[in-house]
Write a protein that holds these residues in place. Sequence first.
Motif, PDB file in Angstrom:
ATOM      1  N   SER A 145      40.996  47.242  41.380  1.00  0.00           N
ATOM      2  CA  SER A 145      40.944  48.631  40.947  1.00  0.00           C
ATOM      3  C   SER A 145      40.338  49.529  42.018  1.00  0.00           C
ATOM      4  O   SER A 145      40.837  50.626  42.281  1.00  0.00           O
ATOM      5  CB  SER A 145      40.147  48.748  39.643  1.00  0.00           C
ATOM      6  OG  SER A 145      40.770  48.021  38.603  1.00  0.00           O
ATOM      7  N   ASN A 146      39.241  49.063  42.636  1.00  0.00           N
ATOM      8  CA  ASN A 146      38.577  49.846  43.669  1.00  0.00           C
ATOM      9  C   ASN A 146      38.978  49.433  45.080  1.00  0.00           C
ATOM     10  O   ASN A 146      38.501  50.006  46.054  1.00  0.00           O
ATOM     11  CB  ASN A 146      37.056  49.727  43.516  1.00  0.00           C
ATOM     12  CG  ASN A 146      36.571  50.281  42.194  1.00  0.00           C
ATOM     13  OD1 ASN A 146      36.900  51.398  41.829  1.00  0.00           O
ATOM     14  ND2 ASN A 146      35.778  49.493  41.474  1.00  0.00           N
ATOM     15  N   ARG A 147      39.832  48.406  45.187  1.00  0.00           N
ATOM     16  CA  ARG A 147      40.320  47.918  46.473  1.00  0.00           C
ATOM     17  C   ARG A 147      39.159  47.525  47.387  1.00  0.00           C
ATOM     18  O   ARG A 147      39.024  48.015  48.511  1.00  0.00           O
ATOM     19  CB  ARG A 147      41.215  48.969  47.148  1.00  0.00           C
ATOM     20  CG  ARG A 147      42.411  49.366  46.310  1.00  0.00           C
ATOM     21  CD  ARG A 147      43.271  50.379  47.027  1.00  0.00           C
ATOM     22  NE  ARG A 147      44.275  50.937  46.128  1.00  0.00           N
ATOM     23  CZ  ARG A 147      45.149  51.874  46.475  1.00  0.00           C
ATOM     24  NH1 ARG A 147      45.132  52.366  47.695  1.00  0.00           N
ATOM     25  NH2 ARG A 147      46.018  52.330  45.600  1.00  0.00           N
ATOM     26  N   ILE A 148      38.350  46.644  46.843  1.00  0.00           N
ATOM     27  CA  ILE A 148      37.184  46.150  47.583  1.00  0.00           C
ATOM     28  C   ILE A 148      37.217  44.620  47.569  1.00  0.00           C
ATOM     29  O   ILE A 148      37.492  44.004  46.539  1.00  0.00           O
ATOM     30  CB  ILE A 148      35.866  46.646  46.967  1.00  0.00           C
ATOM     31  CG1 ILE A 148      35.778  48.176  47.063  1.00  0.00           C
ATOM     32  CG2 ILE A 148      34.664  46.003  47.641  1.00  0.00           C
ATOM     33  CD1 ILE A 148      34.572  48.758  46.369  1.00  0.00           C
ATOM     34  N   ILE A 149      36.905  44.023  48.709  1.00  0.00           N
ATOM     35  CA  ILE A 149      36.802  42.571  48.796  1.00  0.00           C
ATOM     36  C   ILE A 149      35.404  42.233  49.299  1.00  0.00           C
ATOM     37  O   ILE A 149      34.997  42.689  50.382  1.00  0.00           O
ATOM     38  CB  ILE A 149      37.849  41.978  49.751  1.00  0.00           C
ATOM     39  CG1 ILE A 149      39.261  42.379  49.321  1.00  0.00           C
ATOM     40  CG2 ILE A 149      37.735  40.461  49.792  1.00  0.00           C
ATOM     41  CD1 ILE A 149      40.326  41.919  50.298  1.00  0.00           C
ATOM     42  N   ASP A 150      34.679  41.458  48.529  1.00  0.00           N
ATOM     43  CA  ASP A 150      33.378  40.941  48.948  1.00  0.00           C
ATOM     44  C   ASP A 150      33.580  39.529  49.469  1.00  0.00           C
ATOM     45  O   ASP A 150      34.091  38.661  48.746  1.00  0.00           O
ATOM     46  CB  ASP A 150      32.387  40.941  47.777  1.00  0.00           C
ATOM     47  CG  ASP A 150      31.575  42.215  47.722  1.00  0.00           C
ATOM     48  OD1 ASP A 150      30.993  42.578  48.755  1.00  0.00           O
ATOM     49  OD2 ASP A 150      31.534  42.846  46.652  1.00  0.00           O
ATOM     50  N   LEU A 151      33.161  39.281  50.702  1.00  0.00           N
ATOM     51  CA  LEU A 151      33.283  37.966  51.323  1.00  0.00           C
ATOM     52  C   LEU A 151      31.893  37.386  51.510  1.00  0.00           C
ATOM     53  O   LEU A 151      30.989  38.072  51.991  1.00  0.00           O
ATOM     54  CB  LEU A 151      33.991  38.086  52.671  1.00  0.00           C
ATOM     55  CG  LEU A 151      35.400  38.698  52.613  1.00  0.00           C
ATOM     56  CD1 LEU A 151      35.901  39.007  54.015  1.00  0.00           C
ATOM     57  CD2 LEU A 151      36.365  37.777  51.889  1.00  0.00           C
ATOM     58  N   ASN A 152      31.738  36.118  51.151  1.00  0.00           N
ATOM     59  CA  ASN A 152      30.424  35.484  51.186  1.00  0.00           C
ATOM     60  C   ASN A 152      30.504  34.107  51.832  1.00  0.00           C
ATOM     61  O   ASN A 152      31.473  33.375  51.632  1.00  0.00           O
ATOM     62  CB  ASN A 152      29.861  35.342  49.758  1.00  0.00           C
ATOM     63  CG  ASN A 152      29.784  36.676  49.036  1.00  0.00           C
ATOM     64  OD1 ASN A 152      29.063  37.574  49.441  1.00  0.00           O
ATOM     65  ND2 ASN A 152      30.548  36.810  47.953  1.00  0.00           N
ATOM     66  N   THR A 153      29.444  33.775  52.607  1.00  0.00           N
ATOM     67  CA  THR A 153      29.229  32.444  53.181  1.00  0.00           C
ATOM     68  C   THR A 153      30.263  32.118  54.257  1.00  0.00           C
ATOM     69  O   THR A 153      31.461  32.006  53.981  1.00  0.00           O
ATOM     70  CB  THR A 153      29.260  31.352  52.081  1.00  0.00           C
ATOM     71  OG1 THR A 153      28.422  31.732  51.009  1.00  0.00           O
ATOM     72  CG2 THR A 153      28.792  30.026  52.654  1.00  0.00           C
ATOM     73  N   GLU A 154      29.766  31.977  55.473  1.00  0.00           N
ATOM     74  CA  GLU A 154      30.601  31.610  56.627  1.00  0.00           C
ATOM     75  C   GLU A 154      31.799  32.539  56.764  1.00  0.00           C
ATOM     76  O   GLU A 154      32.953  32.113  56.819  1.00  0.00           O
ATOM     77  CB  GLU A 154      31.048  30.152  56.525  1.00  0.00           C
ATOM     78  CG  GLU A 154      29.888  29.170  56.546  1.00  0.00           C
ATOM     79  CD  GLU A 154      30.354  27.724  56.558  1.00  0.00           C
ATOM     80  OE1 GLU A 154      31.569  27.483  56.783  1.00  0.00           O
ATOM     81  OE2 GLU A 154      29.517  26.847  56.340  1.00  0.00           O
TER      82      GLU A 154
END
Length: 232
Positions: A145-154
């Motif tokens: 909906s907000n066009r956001i990607i959270d990337l976590n770890t390595e």
Amino acid sequence: MTASAAQGLEALQPTHHGNWEPRRALTLNAARRRTALVSLLRMIFAGGAIAISLLVIAQMFFGSQGGSTESTEAVSTDVRMLNPRFTGRDENLTPYTVTADSAIRRSDSAIGLTDLDRPRLEYDLLTGGGAESLVLAESGVYDPSNRIIDLNTEVNLNTAEGYSFATDHARVYLREERVVGEEPVDGNGPMGQIRADRFEIHDGGDRVIFEGRVRARIVQDRTDTATDGDGN
């Protein structure tokens, strides 16, 4: 028989002989009343038992209906997908593709949040055109909906120009063509190496900001000696 003897016999005769039949009649009426009362009580108890039985049956029926509803809700849990693929375009109509080994769409999320396992992003955000960038991470969360990607770890951000950035967190704002990282980052590329506490990528990759304890190693020429520099 003498008069005195006759009087004695009369004394032995039961007195009020005429009262026996009314007393018997009263006894029969009382028995009939008791019988009627017992019959009425039996009818009341029988009616109560029937009402209780109907109530139990009704509860069992509606309970089974409610159980079906709960079963339906139980089925509507988080949706798991293998090798998912999400495509879209940012505000400048630049296409992007999000893929992962697997994904779980949260059923309790009104905006369709999806947990990603080993997500990848094909997007020319960092190059400004031409070859697409590829972002890898161990896990992530995609907010369509907000066009956001959270990337976590390595987290690894690789560009077509040969630069790579390694960190433990990066948030990609597809709508704004911006990347923000709040964890320490290490960068390597043709120009050298850089390390910082935070970083931001703006203007589709044309401007990169490093903040915090910044340490850079810049290679001016492959035949020259590398120089070190520190900055904030």
